[in-house]
Write an enzyme that holds these catalytic residues in place. Structure first.
Site, short mmCIF file in Angstrom:
data_model
loop_
_atom_site.label_atom_id
_atom_site.label_comp_id
_atom_site.label_asym_id
_atom_site.label_seq_id
_atom_site.Cartn_x
_atom_site.Cartn_y
_atom_site.Cartn_z
N ASP A 17 -11.39 8.60 6.52
CA ASP A 17 -10.98 9.62 7.80
C ASP A 17 -11.38 11.18 7.27
O ASP A 17 -10.70 11.51 6.17
CB ASP A 17 -9.70 9.50 8.33
CG ASP A 17 -9.82 7.97 9.09
OD1 ASP A 17 -10.81 8.16 9.77
OD2 ASP A 17 -8.77 7.28 9.04
N ALA A 32 -18.95 2.66 4.78
CA ALA A 32 -18.66 2.02 3.56
C ALA A 32 -19.54 0.95 3.00
O ALA A 32 -19.61 0.83 1.80
CB ALA A 32 -17.28 1.36 4.02
N THR A 87 -3.68 5.17 -1.75
CA THR A 87 -4.83 5.61 -0.86
C THR A 87 -5.46 6.88 -1.36
O THR A 87 -4.93 7.44 -2.49
CB THR A 87 -4.29 6.09 0.57
OG1 THR A 87 -3.20 7.16 0.35
CG2 THR A 87 -3.36 4.88 1.05
N TYR A 88 -6.49 7.26 -0.66
CA TYR A 88 -7.42 8.24 -1.55
C TYR A 88 -7.74 9.05 -0.10
O TYR A 88 -8.26 8.88 0.99
CB TYR A 88 -8.77 7.84 -1.78
CG TYR A 88 -9.51 8.62 -2.82
CD1 TYR A 88 -9.38 8.63 -4.13
CD2 TYR A 88 -10.55 9.06 -2.28
CE1 TYR A 88 -10.04 9.34 -4.90
CE2 TYR A 88 -11.27 9.80 -2.74
CZ TYR A 88 -11.32 10.06 -4.40
OH TYR A 88 -12.25 10.87 -4.96
N GLU A 127 0.78 -1.32 0.05
CA GLU A 127 0.06 0.06 0.13
C GLU A 127 0.71 1.04 -0.03
O GLU A 127 2.01 1.35 0.73
CB GLU A 127 -1.05 0.13 1.27
CG GLU A 127 -1.69 1.06 1.45
CD GLU A 127 -2.67 1.08 2.49
OE1 GLU A 127 -3.35 0.01 2.47
OE2 GLU A 127 -3.08 2.17 3.23
P1 FAD Z 1 -16.91 1.79 7.75
O1 FAD Z 1 -17.08 0.17 7.61
O2 FAD Z 1 -18.24 2.51 7.46
O3 FAD Z 1 -16.93 1.78 9.57
C1 FAD Z 1 -16.61 3.10 10.15
C2 FAD Z 1 -17.39 3.10 11.63
O4 FAD Z 1 -18.77 2.83 11.49
C3 FAD Z 1 -17.01 1.84 12.45
O5 FAD Z 1 -16.88 1.75 13.63
C4 FAD Z 1 -18.04 0.58 12.09
O6 FAD Z 1 -18.46 -0.30 13.09
C5 FAD Z 1 -19.21 1.76 12.19
N1 FAD Z 1 -20.42 1.46 11.10
C6 FAD Z 1 -20.15 0.62 9.84
N2 FAD Z 1 -21.24 0.71 9.39
C7 FAD Z 1 -22.09 1.23 10.06
C8 FAD Z 1 -23.60 1.12 9.90
N3 FAD Z 1 -24.19 0.80 8.95
N4 FAD Z 1 -24.19 1.68 10.89
C9 FAD Z 1 -23.61 2.05 12.11
N5 FAD Z 1 -22.36 2.17 12.36
C10 FAD Z 1 -21.72 1.42 11.46
N6 FAD Z 1 -8.93 6.38 5.07
C11 FAD Z 1 -8.62 7.28 3.92
O7 FAD Z 1 -9.25 8.33 4.44
N7 FAD Z 1 -8.24 6.95 2.99
C12 FAD Z 1 -7.58 5.64 2.42
O8 FAD Z 1 -7.01 5.31 1.53
C13 FAD Z 1 -7.56 4.61 3.55
N8 FAD Z 1 -7.19 3.43 3.34
C14 FAD Z 1 -7.45 2.37 4.18
C15 FAD Z 1 -6.92 1.07 4.07
C16 FAD Z 1 -7.06 -0.06 4.95
C17 FAD Z 1 -6.64 -1.24 4.76
C18 FAD Z 1 -7.81 0.53 6.20
C19 FAD Z 1 -7.77 -0.69 7.07
C20 FAD Z 1 -8.19 1.50 6.51
C21 FAD Z 1 -7.90 2.80 5.51
N9 FAD Z 1 -8.43 4.03 5.81
C22 FAD Z 1 -8.04 4.84 5.01
C23 FAD Z 1 -8.95 4.46 6.99
C24 FAD Z 1 -10.39 4.37 7.06
O9 FAD Z 1 -11.20 5.01 6.25
C25 FAD Z 1 -11.26 4.56 8.38
O10 FAD Z 1 -10.77 3.72 9.69
C26 FAD Z 1 -12.51 5.03 8.55
O11 FAD Z 1 -12.72 5.60 9.63
C27 FAD Z 1 -13.45 3.89 8.40
O12 FAD Z 1 -13.58 3.31 7.12
P2 FAD Z 1 -14.41 1.97 6.83
O13 FAD Z 1 -14.38 1.90 5.56
O14 FAD Z 1 -13.68 1.02 7.63
O15 FAD Z 1 -15.71 2.60 7.42
#
Ligand code: FAD
Length: 286
Positions: free
Chosen positions: A109, A127, A48-49, A17
């Site tokens: 984030d 997501a 990343t984005y 990554e």
């Molecule tokens: P989600 O799956 O939406 O989860 C976020 C939070 O909300 C979690 O606490 C989850 O339990 C909760 N949640 C999820 N769905 C629901 C729902 N339907 N109802 C209520 N609560 C819910 N960030 C960037 O900005 N750019 C990047 O390129 C990037 N790359 C990453 C790559 C990896 C491999 C990882 C592990 C993280 C990366 N991140 C990146 C960080 C990520 O965007 C953050 O951790 C963000 O806060 C959560 O993203 P997620 O897609 O897991 O969110």
């Protein structure tokens, strides 16, 4: 290759990554570093984005150069906070136009120093909503993020896994994990995910802690916990860089070997845009 087929094979797959550097010179350097890692035959290099598209131009620049110069398949990340349907489809058009078949779909984030970031055009809150939209509107295969040490906003591992399951039900093909240093978190995460009926591949994330000044930031951003022995060894060698680097690499090698013995179908490395540490780790794994 599509994510759904990638981890079917016998040999574990390695991936890397990177994040888009701010300048063209930085991008040149990154391409040089990735050329050093190419010999390990990475399954993909993810890029990343920034939330709200803050890095989109540079992300696309890096993706194109990885494709054309490193000649490895890029895996673009995409974040839904601050995006709407048309901005998502615009990005998808660009990457599908490059022949890319996979995407890592994330919430994202908020930009640094803007913890209360709440963009007006926010349509997608989680997501799983982005994944459902991508599945309905594109042919892309999808990776989602997973958190062996629990996402900081989740109430519990159980709660977080329920949300991971929503991402799988929406169509994610693979889970890529946040970095961690204690494999027990990962083993427990996989076991609990399987109990919830999540059957897709779960790929662990490894980041060799190679540069003393980066440790605090990495721990803060990822929320990871270092095992006490490892923390002590790193602390004790802070003034001896060579020793520090050796401890970091030895640790990642041990961590990766144990994960491979556990049967993971791949490992996602976080090289922090520099080849050296991951190169040393992979040379010892091969
Ligand atoms: P989600 O799956 O939406 O989860 C976020 C939070 O909300 C979690 O606490 C989850 O339990 C909760 N949640 C999820 N769905 C629901 C729902 N339907 N109802 C209520 N609560 C819910 N960030 C960037 O900005 N750019 C990047 O390129 C990037 N790359 C990453 C790559 C990896 C491999 C990882 C592990 C993280 C990366 N991140 C990146 C960080 C990520 O965007 C953050 O951790 C963000 O806060 C959560 O993203 P997620 O897609 O897991 O969110």
């Amino acid at each position: 290759m599509e994510l759904s087929k990638l981890y079917d094979q016998k040999e574990p797959k390695f991936s890397f990554e990177v994040f888009p550097p701010k300048t063209d010179e930085g991008i040149d350097n990154l391409i040089g570093e990735l050329n050093k890692l190419k010999k390990f035959d990475p399954a993909f290099i993810s890029v990343t984005y920034g939330a709200g598209g803050s890095t989109q131009g540079r992300s696309v620049k890096v993706i194109k150069r990885i494709l054309n110069e490193v000649k490895v398949t890029p895996l673009p990340h995409f974040t839904c906070i601050g995006s709407n349907e048309s901005s998502i489809l615009d990005f998808v058009k660009v990457i599908e136009g490059l022949g890319i078949k996979n995407i890592l779909a994330l919430k994202g984030d908020p930009p640094k120093d803007q913890a209360d970031y709440s963009p007006e055009n926010n349509i997608f809150n989680y997501a799983n909503e982005l994944i459902a939209f991508l599945k309905q509107n594109t042919k892309l295969e999808i990776a989602a993020a997973g958190y062996p040490e629990v996402h900081p906003k989740a109430l519990s591992l159980d709660d977080d896994l329920d949300h991971l399951k929503l991402k799988v039900e929406a169509g994610a093909e693979v889970v890529i994990s946040q970095l961690f240093y204690d494999n027990n978190y990962f083993y427990n995460f996989v076991e609990r995910a399987r109990q919830k009926g999540i059957t897709i591949p779960i790929i662990p994330g490894i980041l060799p802690l190679y540069i003393p000044s980066q440790i605090e930031k990495i721990i803060e951003l990822s929320g990871t916990h270092l095992p006490e022995d490892f923390k002590r060894a790193l602390n004790d060698s802070q003034d001896n860089l060579e020793e520090f680097k050796k401890i970091a690499v030895d640790y990642s090698v041990k961590q990766a070997k144990e994960l491979l013995e556990f049967g993971v179908p791949g490992i996602h490395f976080y090289p922090l845009n520099k080849a050296e540490a991951v190169e040393k780790v992979l040379l010892r794994l091969k």
